[in-house]
Write a protein that holds these residues in place. Structure first.
Motif, mmCIF file in Angstrom:
data_model
loop_
_atom_site.group_PDB
_atom_site.id
_atom_site.type_symbol
_atom_site.label_atom_id
_atom_site.label_comp_id
_atom_site.label_asym_id
_atom_site.label_seq_id
_atom_site.Cartn_x
_atom_site.Cartn_y
_atom_site.Cartn_z
ATOM 1 N N HIS A 76 0.854 -1.186 0.000
ATOM 2 C CA HIS A 76 0.000 0.000 0.000
ATOM 3 C C HIS A 76 0.897 1.245 0.000
ATOM 4 O O HIS A 76 1.951 1.266 0.651
ATOM 5 N N ALA A 77 0.465 2.272 -0.690
ATOM 6 C CA ALA A 77 1.210 3.528 -0.754
ATOM 7 C C ALA A 77 0.462 4.592 0.038
ATOM 8 O O ALA A 77 -0.743 4.771 -0.139
ATOM 9 N N LEU A 78 1.184 5.310 0.921
ATOM 10 C CA LEU A 78 0.558 6.318 1.773
ATOM 11 C C LEU A 78 1.366 7.613 1.771
ATOM 12 O O LEU A 78 2.585 7.596 1.564
ATOM 13 N N PHE A 79 0.666 8.701 2.042
ATOM 14 C CA PHE A 79 1.337 9.981 2.258
ATOM 15 C C PHE A 79 0.424 10.869 3.081
ATOM 16 O O PHE A 79 -0.779 10.931 2.856
ATOM 17 N N VAL A 80 1.020 11.543 4.074
ATOM 18 C CA VAL A 80 0.310 12.562 4.843
ATOM 19 C C VAL A 80 1.084 13.857 4.707
ATOM 20 O O VAL A 80 2.313 13.855 4.619
ATOM 21 N N VAL B 135 -4.273 7.255 0.790
ATOM 22 C CA VAL B 135 -3.857 5.854 0.764
ATOM 23 C C VAL B 135 -4.223 5.289 -0.599
ATOM 24 O O VAL B 135 -5.376 5.400 -1.033
ATOM 25 N N VAL B 136 -3.244 4.714 -1.292
ATOM 26 C CA VAL B 136 -3.483 4.048 -2.567
ATOM 27 C C VAL B 136 -3.282 2.557 -2.338
ATOM 28 O O VAL B 136 -2.169 2.102 -2.054
ATOM 29 N N GLU B 137 -4.353 1.796 -2.422
ATOM 30 C CA GLU B 137 -4.256 0.357 -2.174
ATOM 31 C C GLU B 137 -3.352 -0.306 -3.218
ATOM 32 O O GLU B 137 -3.553 -0.133 -4.424
ATOM 33 N N HIS B 138 -2.361 -1.030 -2.704
ATOM 34 C CA HIS B 138 -1.422 -1.763 -3.561
ATOM 35 C C HIS B 138 -0.792 -0.840 -4.600
ATOM 36 O O HIS B 138 -0.524 -1.256 -5.738
ATOM 37 N N GLY B 139 -0.550 0.402 -4.178
ATOM 38 C CA GLY B 139 0.024 1.392 -5.088
ATOM 39 C C GLY B 139 1.524 1.287 -5.226
ATOM 40 O O GLY B 139 2.121 1.943 -6.087
ATOM 41 N N GLY B 140 2.160 0.482 -4.350
ATOM 42 C CA GLY B 140 3.612 0.301 -4.434
ATOM 43 C C GLY B 140 4.350 1.242 -3.527
ATOM 44 O O GLY B 140 4.477 0.997 -2.325
ATOM 45 N N SER B 141 4.816 2.353 -4.032
ATOM 46 C CA SER B 141 5.647 3.282 -3.284
ATOM 47 C C SER B 141 4.854 4.518 -2.886
ATOM 48 O O SER B 141 4.185 5.137 -3.704
#
Length: 628
Positions: free
Chosen positions: A562-566, A581-587
């Motif tokens: 999962h790819a996350l950023f805050v 949150v991008v599910e299974h987004g990689g990086s």
């Protein structure tokens, strides 16, 4: 002679008895008639009037839902429908239906259902054939009216969502009343009446419904309407104003693209939710018109979960976005200073277990700001080990992880913030040291929703217990109702420590080498600070590490990270906090950070275009920033 006299007397007596009996019966009849016509006259008059006058309930128009600027998000539109009255079809409703089927599409299954309904009802009661007709269909039916005896066009209201899929998970949808729905309102008994089933439509359903009106109509003995005697309109539903910015909401939903993802943007100072998007989405208008079996099956079998509001109900390991929590707990406990360095050699041993950094070979000596900047796992393993799981747990809960945020929207989930007591009570096993280490980088048992991550960011930036909300005001005929919002309480965290976290997040995005430097906002007045996160959904075996760890693009979609950023912006004077949150987004740096950048840039540009001044930082804030 005597015998004739006796007969005469006997006849006279019998006649007198018979006459007396008749008189008694006549007296009883007269008395009964007097009782019914005089004594009981008012009661029978009322009963007669009630049989002659029928009182019918009129549905009120449902209240609008608008954004913070008054832009319509949910409204009512005219609903053109075609109805059939059996007694006007010249005794051949089947023929009328067959002819109507040549003008508009009516399946054989629908025809059977309509004919069954016609047989069940009285011949003068109209039956709906089709709703939500287009203007072209209405015109075609009107032109062919001479060949369609018993059919006519009726006009009602239907719910419409102008933004379609963009705000579906926030607004929810309306649908017909089912047997499971409580029958506490006479309006629910009306044919075709619809109620809120999810989202804001469900949350404020009672106020959005309004109150029904009445129509007094004269009917005959069979119940056929002769004429309307009196009409009293009801009260329309309340208008609900949300905190959403419809323009930002639309941009956010489109920016998520085809990814299975969720995004939340908050106003740090007020807790207002400016946008909340979940992807893939669905069209709420489809629920109003009625979903086909195929459409419903497509929604519930889609592995990417279009019916789930991932922003409040999706629970994900926060990954490295959780590292600020661990750092803050360590600073508050005093186990480390911001300048103290910890050497990263690429791995760390605890007992017989080895814990790896994401960078093979390690980062070398790292201080706290550099550890955030490079997202060094070994640094956070080390400080997590020093402070222990319970102190991490306590800080995480203060920042909003592991509990509902208090958002006024149904369906929010709690996430999970583990502790020693939690594991013992839930799993029945003692806490292990290695579990503390992996919790230190936001893995293991810890779970958070995108909303919680946005709230965590807002609290880290403001130092206050920010509580999000969606409802700005509710306008009724009696006046405007504004939900009471208490001033946010201070978290009681040292502001100098918070400034260190801010500087670490700034290094992530604005210093070359930071994990999100390529996703930075280049306009100085709109500068963003943030933290990347990449959360594994699979375990990497020792055998795989010895050979080569597979890259995300080499794995099936469901096994990718999962790819996350805050992030928050602008850095010098924070106003907005965001989480993606991008599910299974990689990086996180490649998939999630650019999305947050674009959303925060759009939010600031929209604010600048409106000419809204940012809240100026206090002298104390400036002093703290210099010292940090």
């Amino acid at each position: 002679m005597q015998r004739g006299s006796d007969r005469s007397k006997l006849f006279s007596r019998r006649a007198a008895v018979l006459g007396g009996g008749k008189l008694v019966l006549l007296s009883a009849l007269v008395g009964r008639m007097y009782y019914l016509q005089v004594v009981e006259a008012p009661r029978f008059k009322t009963m007669a009037e009630e049989n002659r006058i029928s009182i019918r309930l009129l549905p009120p128009p449902r209240g609008r839902i608008v954004d913070r600027f008054g832009e319509e998000l949910a409204v009512n539109e005219q609903n053109y429908r075609v109805i059939i009255t059996a007694e006007d079809t010249n005794g051949n409703p089947t023929g009328t239906l067959d002819t109507l089927g040549q003008v508009i599409e009516i399946s054989e299954k629908e025809k059977k259902k309509i004919l069954k309904e016609i047989k069940r009802k009285r011949s003068f009661v109209p039956v709906t054939v089709r709703e939500n007709l287009t203007w072209e269909e209405v015109a075609q039916i009107e032109v062919n009216t001479p060949d369609l005896p018993g059919s006519e066009i009726d006009v009602g209201q239907t719910r419409h969502y102008p933004k379609g899929t963009h705000s579906a998970h926030v607004l929810g949808y309306v649908a017909s009343v089912t047997e499971k729905d409580a029958k506490d309102d006479p309006l629910l008994e009306l044919p075709g009446f619809r109620i809120g089933k999810s989202g804001v439509e469900r949350l404020h359903d009672l106020k959005l419904r309004g109150s029904g009106g009445t129509s007094q109509v004269e009917v005959n003995a069979l119940g056929r309407v002769i004429q309307e005697v009196e009409r009293q309109e009801g009260q329309p539903g309340a208008e609900v104003t949300l905190t959403l910015d419809a323009g930002l909401q639309e941009m956010t939903a489109e920016r998520l693209g085809e990814d299975a993802a969720a995004s939340v943007v908050l106003d740090i100072h007020t807790g207002e939710v400016l946008s909340m998007a979940s992807n893939p989405s669905y069209d709420p208008n489809a629920f109003n018109r009625g979903l086909s079996h195929k459409e419903w099956q497509n929604l519930i079998t889609n592995p990417r979960g279009p019916l789930t509001n991932k922003a409040i109900a999706g629970q994900y390991a926060p990954g490295s976005t959780f590292k600020m929590v661990v750092a803050l707990a360590a600073l508050e406990k005093g186990v480390i200073t911001p300048s103290q360095r910890i050497t990263c050699e690429g791995h760390m041993d605890l007992g017989n277990a080895r814990f790896h950094c994401w960078k093979k070979g390690g980062h070398g000596p790292m201080n706290m700001i550099e550890a955030h900047m490079h997202s060094c796992d070994i640094y956070f393993y080390d400080i997590a080990k020093r402070i222990g799981i319970n102190r991490i747990h306590d800080m995480a809960r203060r920042l909003g992880i592991g509990d509902k945020t208090g958002l006024d929207l149904p369906g929010e989930r709690t996430g999970l913030m583990p502790s020693r007591d939690w594991k013992l009570a839930t799993i029945g096993a003692p806490w292990q040291g290695g579990e503390t280490l992996i919790t230190g980088i936001g893995q293991g048992y810890v779970l958070a929703t995108p909303l919680q991550l946005a709230v965590m960011t807002a609290r880290l930036v403001s130092g206050k217990k920010v509580v999000p909300h969606l409802t700005r005001k509710i306008s009724t005929s009696q006046g405007i109702e504004v939900p009471v919002r208490k001033e946010f309480e201070p978290l009681g965290i040292n502001p100098h420590h918070l400034k260190i976290i801010h500087k670490g997040m700034n290094a992530v995005t604005n210093i070359p080498g930071g994990t999100a430097f390529r996703a930075r906002i280049k306009e100085r007045e709109f500068t963003m600070a943030g933290k990347t996160g990449t959360a594994q959904v699979r375990r990497i075996s020792k055998a795989e590490r010895d050979v080569r760890v597979l890259k995300n693009n080499e794995l099936p979609w469901e096994l990718r990270d999962h790819a996350l950023f805050v992030g928050f912006a602008p850095y010098d004077n924070p106003r907005y906090a965001a989480a993606v949150v991008v599910e299974h987004g990689g990086s996180g740096s490649k998939a999630a950070a650019p999305i947050v950048r674009d959303i925060l840039l759009e939010a600031q540009r929209r604010e600048s275009a409106r000419g809204e001044p940012l809240v100026a930082p206090s002298p104390a804030d400036k002093k703290d920033d210099k010292e940090a």
